[in-house]
Each structure stands twice: as structure tokens, then as C-alpha cells.
Design a protein around this motif. Structure first.
Motif, short mmCIF file in Angstrom:
data_model
loop_
_atom_site.label_atom_id
_atom_site.label_comp_id
_atom_site.label_asym_id
_atom_site.label_seq_id
_atom_site.Cartn_x
_atom_site.Cartn_y
_atom_site.Cartn_z
N SER A 137 2.34 7.49 1.64
CA SER A 137 2.74 8.88 1.71
C SER A 137 3.83 9.14 0.69
O SER A 137 4.66 8.27 0.43
CB SER A 137 3.23 9.23 3.11
N SER B 54 1.57 13.99 -0.39
CA SER B 54 0.28 13.32 -0.59
C SER B 54 0.21 12.14 0.36
O SER B 54 1.24 11.50 0.63
CB SER B 54 0.14 12.85 -2.04
N SER B 55 -0.97 11.88 0.88
CA SER B 55 -1.13 10.78 1.83
C SER B 55 -2.37 9.97 1.51
O SER B 55 -3.37 10.51 1.03
CB SER B 55 -1.24 11.31 3.26
N ALA B 56 -2.28 8.69 1.81
CA ALA B 56 -3.45 7.84 1.68
C ALA B 56 -4.45 8.15 2.79
O ALA B 56 -4.06 8.60 3.87
CB ALA B 56 -3.02 6.37 1.76
N ASP B 57 -5.70 7.89 2.52
CA ASP B 57 -6.74 8.16 3.52
C ASP B 57 -6.50 7.41 4.82
O ASP B 57 -6.84 7.90 5.90
CB ASP B 57 -8.11 7.77 2.95
N SER B 58 -5.88 6.23 4.71
CA SER B 58 -5.66 5.39 5.90
C SER B 58 -4.71 6.03 6.91
O SER B 58 -4.71 5.66 8.08
CB SER B 58 -5.15 4.02 5.48
N GLU C 80 0.84 -1.20 0.00
CA GLU C 80 0.00 0.00 0.00
C GLU C 80 0.87 1.24 0.00
O GLU C 80 1.76 1.38 0.84
CB GLU C 80 -0.89 -0.01 1.25
N LYS D 199 -3.92 9.66 6.65
CA LYS D 199 -4.04 11.12 6.58
C LYS D 199 -4.31 11.70 7.97
O LYS D 199 -5.16 11.22 8.71
CB LYS D 199 -5.15 11.50 5.60
#
Length: 125
Positions: A49, A59-63, A46, A65
Motif C-alpha cells: 500500500s 494504491s494497493s496491491a491486489d493481495s 512485497e 485491496k
């Protein structure tokens, strides 16, 4: 020889913090977007970041953030991942990777050619 080496992983209690480092040797990180990925047992890798070569864009993944933040010190040829409010589901091997062509950062693993060996993060009480 171009290498990325992660460090800073370990065992931490839920709610705790860790900072991972990704140090480069054999090349300068200054021209490369860097991303952080993780892979838990039995799960796909996955992208979580990324940070642009200048550090101006992330940028970051929702998991992750709001909990994880990527930063970099190009003078030290090192990128960091500050992780806070850690949860058991954050347990995984964490990898940093460098994008080779000076393109903007992305969380897609196919965009990255250079990978570190990984650092284990375990979140458990």
C-alpha cells in the motif's frame, strides 16, 4: 537524524483488525509519499500500500485491496495502515518507507530511501 518508527503490530485472530502507525522524526512526512511493505519468512518483500504526500492518492496491491487502507495525518507526522479481515497469510514483518524526491507513490521498493525497523504482525488462532 531521520527516522521512521512503526508501531501497532501484534498477534490477532483471523478476521480481526489492526492499525499500524509509522511516525517520523527528524524530517517532515508532508513532502513524501509513504509506502507499506511486508516480508514473510522465506518470501520476498512485497509492496502492499502507498499514499501520496497529500493523502489524495493511494494504491494497493491486489493481495490486500479492499482490506487494507493507508491514511496519513501530516500534522502528527504519522502515516497509518488500517488492516481488517486479516488472514494467516498476512503474517509478516511490516515496514513503512518514505520516498525522498516528492514523486508519486509506488509499490516498488527501489523508490524508497528511508525505512523503518519493522513491526511484526501475526495472524493466528
Amino acid at each position: 537524524q531521520m527516522q521512521l518508527v512503526e508501531s501497532g503490530g501484534g498477534l490477532v485472530q483471523p478476521g480481526g483488525s489492526l492499525r499500524l502507525s509509522c511516525a517520523a522524526s527528524g524530517f517532515s512526512l508532508s513532502f513524501h509519499a509513504i509506502a507499506w511493505f511486508r516480508q514473510a519468512p522465506g518470501k520476498e518483500r512485497e509492496g502492499i500500500s502507498c499514499i501520496s504526500s497529500s493523502g489524495a492518492s493511494t494504491s494497493s496491491a491486489d493481495s490486500v485491496k479492499g482490506r487494507f487502507t493507508a491514511s496519513r495525518d501530516n500534522a502528527k507526522n504519522t502515516v497509518y495502515l488500517q488492516m481488517s479481515s486479516l488472514k494467516p497469510e498476512d503474517t509478516a514483518v511490516y515496514y513503512c518507507a518514505a520516498e525522498p524526491y516528492g514523486r508519486p507513490c509506488t509499490l516498488e521498493s527501489a523508490s524508497y530511501n528511508y525505512w523503518g525497523q519493522g513491526s511484526q504482525v501475526t495472524v493466528s488462532s
